[in-house]
Enzyme design. Structure first.
Site, PDB file in Angstrom:
ATOM      1  N   VAL A 195       0.599  -1.394   0.625  1.00  0.00           N
ATOM      2  CA  VAL A 195      -0.222   0.037  -0.011  1.00  0.00           C
ATOM      3  C   VAL A 195       0.676   1.253  -0.196  1.00  0.00           C
ATOM      4  O   VAL A 195       0.005   2.269   0.109  1.00  0.00           O
ATOM      5  CB  VAL A 195      -0.949   0.093   1.259  1.00  0.00           C
ATOM      6  CG1 VAL A 195      -1.926  -0.851   1.077  1.00  0.00           C
ATOM      7  CG2 VAL A 195      -0.018  -0.034   2.299  1.00  0.00           C
ATOM      8  N   GLY A 240       8.849   4.086  -0.687  1.00  0.00           N
ATOM      9  CA  GLY A 240       9.974   4.218  -0.856  1.00  0.00           C
ATOM     10  C   GLY A 240      11.002   3.741  -0.952  1.00  0.00           C
ATOM     11  O   GLY A 240      11.183   2.640  -0.781  1.00  0.00           O
ATOM     12  N   ALA A 241      12.157   5.182  -0.620  1.00  0.00           N
ATOM     13  CA  ALA A 241      13.664   4.813  -1.263  1.00  0.00           C
ATOM     14  C   ALA A 241      13.665   3.909  -0.439  1.00  0.00           C
ATOM     15  O   ALA A 241      14.689   2.643   0.275  1.00  0.00           O
ATOM     16  CB  ALA A 241      14.128   6.299  -1.226  1.00  0.00           C
ATOM     17  N   TYR A 242      12.974   4.293   1.635  1.00  0.00           N
ATOM     18  CA  TYR A 242      13.729   3.589   2.491  1.00  0.00           C
ATOM     19  C   TYR A 242      12.447   2.578   3.346  1.00  0.00           C
ATOM     20  O   TYR A 242      12.332   2.172   4.749  1.00  0.00           O
ATOM     21  CB  TYR A 242      14.417   4.636   3.809  1.00  0.00           C
ATOM     22  CG  TYR A 242      15.865   5.187   3.095  1.00  0.00           C
ATOM     23  CD1 TYR A 242      16.661   3.878   3.275  1.00  0.00           C
ATOM     24  CD2 TYR A 242      16.045   6.349   2.146  1.00  0.00           C
ATOM     25  CE1 TYR A 242      17.715   4.166   2.394  1.00  0.00           C
ATOM     26  CE2 TYR A 242      17.587   6.022   1.493  1.00  0.00           C
ATOM     27  CZ  TYR A 242      18.272   5.380   1.986  1.00  0.00           C
ATOM     28  OH  TYR A 242      19.430   5.534   1.169  1.00  0.00           O
ATOM     29  N   ASP A 273       8.799   0.143   3.249  1.00  0.00           N
ATOM     30  CA  ASP A 273       7.644  -0.068   1.963  1.00  0.00           C
ATOM     31  C   ASP A 273       6.508  -0.684   3.082  1.00  0.00           C
ATOM     32  O   ASP A 273       6.874  -0.970   4.311  1.00  0.00           O
ATOM     33  CB  ASP A 273       7.845  -1.931   1.324  1.00  0.00           C
ATOM     34  CG  ASP A 273       8.991  -1.031   0.348  1.00  0.00           C
ATOM     35  OD1 ASP A 273       8.595  -0.690  -0.892  1.00  0.00           O
ATOM     36  OD2 ASP A 273       9.960  -1.454   0.536  1.00  0.00           O
ATOM     37  N   VAL A 274       5.521  -0.858   2.729  1.00  0.00           N
ATOM     38  CA  VAL A 274       4.154  -0.931   3.885  1.00  0.00           C
ATOM     39  C   VAL A 274       3.238  -1.921   3.054  1.00  0.00           C
ATOM     40  O   VAL A 274       3.242  -1.431   1.804  1.00  0.00           O
ATOM     41  CB  VAL A 274       3.419   0.559   4.192  1.00  0.00           C
ATOM     42  CG1 VAL A 274       2.298   0.011   4.877  1.00  0.00           C
ATOM     43  CG2 VAL A 274       4.473   1.540   5.041  1.00  0.00           C
ATOM     44  N   LYS A 322       4.871  -2.876   7.859  1.00  0.00           N
ATOM     45  CA  LYS A 322       6.393  -1.856   7.813  1.00  0.00           C
ATOM     46  C   LYS A 322       7.197  -2.607   7.547  1.00  0.00           C
ATOM     47  O   LYS A 322       8.309  -2.235   8.955  1.00  0.00           O
ATOM     48  CB  LYS A 322       5.940  -0.791   8.726  1.00  0.00           C
ATOM     49  CG  LYS A 322       6.820  -0.236   8.058  1.00  0.00           C
ATOM     50  CD  LYS A 322       6.996   1.294   9.174  1.00  0.00           C
ATOM     51  CE  LYS A 322       7.917   2.485   9.055  1.00  0.00           C
ATOM     52  NZ  LYS A 322       7.825   4.176   9.708  1.00  0.00           N
ATOM     53  N   ASP A 361       7.997  14.898  13.581  1.00  0.00           N
ATOM     54  CA  ASP A 361       7.799  15.284  12.511  1.00  0.00           C
ATOM     55  C   ASP A 361       5.832  15.643  12.706  1.00  0.00           C
ATOM     56  O   ASP A 361       5.271  14.372  11.871  1.00  0.00           O
ATOM     57  CB  ASP A 361       8.238  13.919  11.261  1.00  0.00           C
ATOM     58  CG  ASP A 361       7.821  13.697  10.119  1.00  0.00           C
ATOM     59  OD1 ASP A 361       7.480  15.513   9.265  1.00  0.00           O
ATOM     60  OD2 ASP A 361       7.512  13.263   8.877  1.00  0.00           O
TER      61      ASP A 361
END
Length: 467
Positions: free
Chosen positions: A26, A29-31, A33-34, A49, A140
């Site tokens: 779903v 990204g570079a660092y 995956d989910v 994750k 963040d």
């Protein structure tokens, strides 16, 4: 930076697929995956994750263990981490986030009712208060990292940038942590060996996140934390963690991804490499630009929990107006927007601000009669404006703490907060709208670096600078 030469596929992990059926990816990204997955033992839908960045995984696991049991923090059910593999966190699956709530309300041409606004704010305050009681700075906070369950529960997520502070401005953890001693057997959650970390239930029993009784004393907390740290060891990593993963934090939220969402193209998340400072200094390159406190924009490496409070104030303003408060396209533009509203930052409004790292590298023309936050919050009540002003102010020490705002009369007066069950929750994350916030030319590195002093002059078409 090239990825490490090892498999990043969750489908190759025998210990995971023995317990979980991976349904779909779903987010990517570079660092990290989910994946949405089903736990075989009871059919519970979860988010897996897979974190390829070692430092982020370490921080997220540590923070979520401490915060286990906090109602407004995402639940970590389990995790897998072996010496030669990426960490995989098993998180509760939450289908949407506050960004989608705001976007749907705007798309439908309606605002959020005052009762809804109060309930969303209270839940955010409870989540931030749980972090700050345990000296955890999230670093963040933004609407995309505030996840929402189908029944309206809001939860803080994506703790990959979180840090535990010894005291405001200093980190409790070693900047270059050594890897945990790994269990060589094929066992899930090898980091949760009782000889390394106590079970998360024990953390609750010791009072780390007891909502009714409050947190243990700082001395006791750090005593226990130090005991835990002395039992763990981690190899130094020689890698650059300053990655351009614009919407990775959306991936980490366990909801469907908005990787192509124009909304966040001018609102990226990034973190520069931290480490090596004998005093445990922190990097200023954290968080998402629209929600970054002025001290971070000026390059401060000596900050504390207060940066989360500024972010929370920006989020509150966005809930009230359905628009971002300061949607800067670059760090200088971000500061310019803030100064246009709040006025110039100087020693009079914040004693000591001239010592900020980049304060003398860039100057702005004097702002005469700044309009203040009232101009950004039209048609909002004085109490609502006052609440935002308690958080969005230059001097960090003057920002109201979450626990203080929870007692504010605003939440106790009519109209009262609606019950959680009365909140309108989108079915899924919304697709980006054509009339969303579209920014071009985003620079993924701080544009404050390597500058000789600049003077910013506003013109009818924008701002110009000269050295």
């Amino acid at each position: 930076m090239d990825p490490p030469s090892k498999s990043w596929s969750i489908h190759t992990r025998a210990d995971i697929i023995a317990k979980y059926e991976v349904l779909e990816r779903v987010g990517s990204g570079a660092y990290s995956d989910v994946y949405r997955a089903r736990r075989l033992s009871d059919n519970l839908i979860v988010a897996l994750k897979e974190v390829h960045d070692y430092q982020s995984a370490y921080r997220e696991i540590e923070a979520l263990q401490i915060l286990q049991g906090s109602p407004n923090v995402v639940v970590m059910h389990d995790y897998f981490w072996r010496e030669d593999e990426d960490a995989v966190l098993v998180l509760e699956f939450l289908r949407t986030d506050l960004t989608s709530v705001i976007r749907e309300a705007k798309k439908e041409g309606r605002g959020l009712s005052v009762g809804e606004i109060k309930r969303w704010m209270i839940q955010i305050l409870n989540g931030v208060d749980a972090c700050h009681r345990n000296m955890i700075v999230h670093r963040d906070l933004k609407p995309g990292n505030l996840l929402i369950s189908e029944d309206g529960m809001l939860k803080l997520a994506d703790f990959g940038q979180a840090r535990i502070l010894m005291e405001p401005g200093y980190d409790a953890m070693d900047e270059n942590p050594q890897p945990y001693e790994q269990d060589t057997s094929n066992h899930e959650s090898s980091l949760q060996n009782p000889e390394v970390f106590p079970q998360t239930d024990n953390l609750n029993q010791e009072g780390f996140c007891n909502q009714e009784q409050g947190a243990v004393s700082r001395e006791e907390f750090f005593r226990v934390l130090d005991e835990l740290k002395t039992k763990a060891s981690i190899d130094d990593m020689d890698k650059d963690t300053n990655f351009q993963d614009g919407n990775t934090s959306c991936l980490a939220t366990c909801t469907t991804s908005d990787m192509e969402d124009d909304l966040l193209k001018g609102s990226f998340t990034y973190e520069a490499e931290e480490g090596g400072d004998e005093q445990g200094g922190l990097t200023s390159c954290v968080g998402t630009r629209w929600y970054r406190a002025p001290e971070l924009l000026y390059g401060s490496e000596d900050y504390g929990l207060e940066i989360d409070l500024w972010s929370m104030g920006c989020i509150f303003a966005e809930i009230l107006t359905l628009e971002p408060l300061f949607p800067g396209t670059a760090d200088i533009d971000q500061l310019s927007r803030i100064i246009d509203v709040l006025g110039n930052l100087n020693e009079e409004v914040w004693p000591g601000c001239s010592k900020l790292c980049d304060y003398r590298k860039i100057t702005f023309s004097k702002v005469e009669n700044p309009p203040g936050l009232e101009a950004c919050l039209p048609n909002r009540s004085p109490d609502e404006v006052s609440l935002v002003k308690e958080l969005v102010c230059y001097h960090p020490a003057r920002r109201a703490r979450a626990m203080e705002l929870l007692q504010d009369k605003f939440f106790k007066e009519d109209p009262l907060p609606v019950p959680i069950s009365g909140l309108r929750v989108p079915l899924t994350r919304n697709e980006p709208d054509d009339d969303g916030y579209d920014f071009n030319g985003v620079d993924f590195d701080s544009d404050m670096e390597d500058f000789s002093p600049l003077n910013i002059t506003r013109t009818s078409t924008g701002a110009s600078s000269r050295r």
